[in-house]
Design a protein around this motif. Sequence first.
Motif, PDB file in Angstrom:
ATOM      1  N   GLY A 205      -1.830 -28.357  -0.865  1.00 39.53           N
ATOM      2  CA  GLY A 205      -0.469 -27.849  -0.728  1.00 39.53           C
ATOM      3  C   GLY A 205      -0.162 -26.743  -1.710  1.00 39.53           C
ATOM      4  O   GLY A 205      -0.865 -26.552  -2.707  1.00 39.53           O
ATOM      5  N   ALA A 206       0.905 -25.988  -1.419  1.00 40.66           N
ATOM      6  CA  ALA A 206       1.349 -24.899  -2.285  1.00 40.66           C
ATOM      7  C   ALA A 206       2.855 -24.981  -2.462  1.00 40.66           C
ATOM      8  O   ALA A 206       3.613 -24.937  -1.487  1.00 40.66           O
ATOM      9  N   LYS A 207       3.290 -25.122  -3.698  1.00 42.53           N
ATOM     10  CA  LYS A 207       4.702 -25.142  -4.067  1.00 42.53           C
ATOM     11  C   LYS A 207       5.104 -23.731  -4.479  1.00 42.53           C
ATOM     12  O   LYS A 207       4.309 -23.002  -5.074  1.00 42.53           O
ATOM     13  N   LEU A 208       6.326 -23.320  -4.169  1.00 44.05           N
ATOM     14  CA  LEU A 208       6.824 -22.001  -4.529  1.00 44.05           C
ATOM     15  C   LEU A 208       8.042 -22.146  -5.429  1.00 44.05           C
ATOM     16  O   LEU A 208       8.997 -22.842  -5.102  1.00 44.05           O
ATOM     17  N   ILE A 209       7.974 -21.495  -6.608  1.00 40.02           N
ATOM     18  CA  ILE A 209       9.111 -21.471  -7.514  1.00 40.02           C
ATOM     19  C   ILE A 209       9.553 -20.018  -7.694  1.00 40.02           C
ATOM     20  O   ILE A 209       8.786 -19.079  -7.435  1.00 40.02           O
ATOM     21  N   HIS A 210      10.788 -19.838  -8.195  1.00 44.90           N
ATOM     22  CA  HIS A 210      11.400 -18.506  -8.151  1.00 44.90           C
ATOM     23  C   HIS A 210      12.333 -18.319  -9.341  1.00 44.90           C
ATOM     24  O   HIS A 210      13.016 -19.254  -9.765  1.00 44.90           O
ATOM     25  N   SER A 211      12.335 -17.096  -9.883  1.00 41.58           N
ATOM     26  CA  SER A 211      13.296 -16.703 -10.904  1.00 41.58           C
ATOM     27  C   SER A 211      13.966 -15.404 -10.470  1.00 41.58           C
ATOM     28  O   SER A 211      13.290 -14.462 -10.058  1.00 41.58           O
TER      29      SER A 211
ATOM     30  N   ASN B  62       4.914 -39.262  -3.208  1.00 37.99           N
ATOM     31  CA  ASN B  62       5.813 -39.607  -2.108  1.00 37.99           C
ATOM     32  C   ASN B  62       6.928 -38.584  -1.897  1.00 37.99           C
ATOM     33  O   ASN B  62       7.729 -38.703  -0.961  1.00 37.99           O
ATOM     34  N   GLU B  63       7.004 -37.571  -2.757  1.00 37.65           N
ATOM     35  CA  GLU B  63       8.027 -36.532  -2.625  1.00 37.65           C
ATOM     36  C   GLU B  63       7.475 -35.233  -2.046  1.00 37.65           C
ATOM     37  O   GLU B  63       8.246 -34.339  -1.695  1.00 37.65           O
ATOM     38  N   GLN B  64       6.165 -35.121  -1.959  1.00 38.82           N
ATOM     39  CA  GLN B  64       5.563 -33.896  -1.431  1.00 38.82           C
ATOM     40  C   GLN B  64       5.758 -33.840   0.085  1.00 38.82           C
ATOM     41  O   GLN B  64       5.507 -34.825   0.783  1.00 38.82           O
ATOM     42  N   SER B  65       6.194 -32.686   0.579  1.00 40.06           N
ATOM     43  CA  SER B  65       6.438 -32.559   2.015  1.00 40.06           C
ATOM     44  C   SER B  65       6.585 -31.088   2.372  1.00 40.06           C
ATOM     45  O   SER B  65       6.732 -30.230   1.499  1.00 40.06           O
ATOM     46  N   ARG B  66       6.595 -30.806   3.667  1.00 46.14           N
ATOM     47  CA  ARG B  66       6.787 -29.426   4.134  1.00 46.14           C
ATOM     48  C   ARG B  66       8.221 -28.953   3.971  1.00 46.14           C
ATOM     49  O   ARG B  66       8.489 -27.761   4.075  1.00 46.14           O
TER      50      ARG B  66
END
Length: 443
Positions: free
Chosen positions: A156-162, A184-188
């Motif tokens: 998976g790939a999480k995206l964060i932003h500033s 259990n919190e990872q999802s699309r």
Amino acid sequence: MNPRRDFLRHSLALGLATSIGGPLVSPLSAAAPRRGAAAVNGAVPVDGTVTRLGGQGDGYKMTVAADGRQIVVVNDGPGWAPPPATFFSTRLWTAEGPPSEVRFAQLDGYPFVDRAAHPENAPHYYGNGVIAIGQNLYQFLATLDAAEDRPRRWTGAKLIHSSDGGATWQNLDGSRPVVWEDWNEQSRTRFPFFNEPDGCFSLLAFLQQGRAYGANRDGYVYVYGLNGSVDGLMNQLMLFRVPKERLLDRSAYRFFAGRAGSGRARWSADITDRRPVHTFPRGWVNYTNLFPGDLVVESWLPSVVWNEPLGLYMMSSAGIGCAPDGTEFGKPSYLGLWVSDNPWGPWRQIHEDTAWTPGGDPKARAYSPQIAPGWISADGKSFWLVWPDLAGIREFGRDEELVDAEMSKARDASERTTIEAAILRRYLPGFAMNAQRFDIRTD
């Protein structure tokens, strides 16, 4: 808990001033060269320019901020922080100045990802591509599955932003603070990519186009990813694009779906229509682990940079040299450089090294080569490549009992970090930022 595996597990996952060994590159003095990929007939490393820039860690994905500083991703290490320093899963640093006198500093405000603060069985997040677009910063972070009977694969790939140059950060949905989702919190709904077909687009790299993306002309952000975590898929390079103002909107992503007869790209909203923009050689992805329970090492995730003076795209990438038993870093890596007139290719190779040993060191285990987007000469004919090196990793493995005994002397987290850093410097001195100048040959 095995301390050795604990701190190595995931590490086996603009004008310039004077360049070292090279000419003064003033943006006003260079003659305009011929433009386009067809003008390039090779790229060569310059002897005598291998430079050790220090720090501790790997990754080194880079972008150029609005103020001209490069922003650098450092994974699995304290970076350039003095001891005792925390070992971060990922951290952003700034790099100011040319390689000969570069100054590094932590990017204040970045979410604190202290590796030691996470339980061993919790998901971990590792920095991949980062990009500056105006005052906005975006970063993808890769995460792994929890497999124990095979190398752990990227899932998976999480995206964060500033929106303020890195002072504050938010999650994909705009919430704050940044959270590191548990299993259990990872999802699309939380990640742009999660459990996609074959795990594609879990490892991601941004195309870099000038300071704060200022050289971009079509309004799109281009993002490269791998098609999976096994040989035959990991060597397939995929691509999507998205309007730069909609990077946080997963529904706006369009995947490269092949080329039309004219060479133009086809784009699809359906990820199952994806097609490779390039295929790297097979045989450079580990399928077993040097240390049991470790991961599929990041082979083939590229660095792609727009070379404005030459009017072409440059790509660097590497495959991990595997031992006969399929374990990682059993021999030197594969290094390649390519050029193209389009982000989607076709890509033409201008340099190949099937036993990449920077500076002629036969023990080198260099990997993850990055074209520093802020260290391209004003005429476009030279650039600096940076990389980490795990030379000594096999010797480290053979001294497991000695390493464990040293780590057991730590009385607290601070001492543990200090001892850990010292051990890595002794066994893996190249696990840091290394650099070398490459010159481009043109017609």
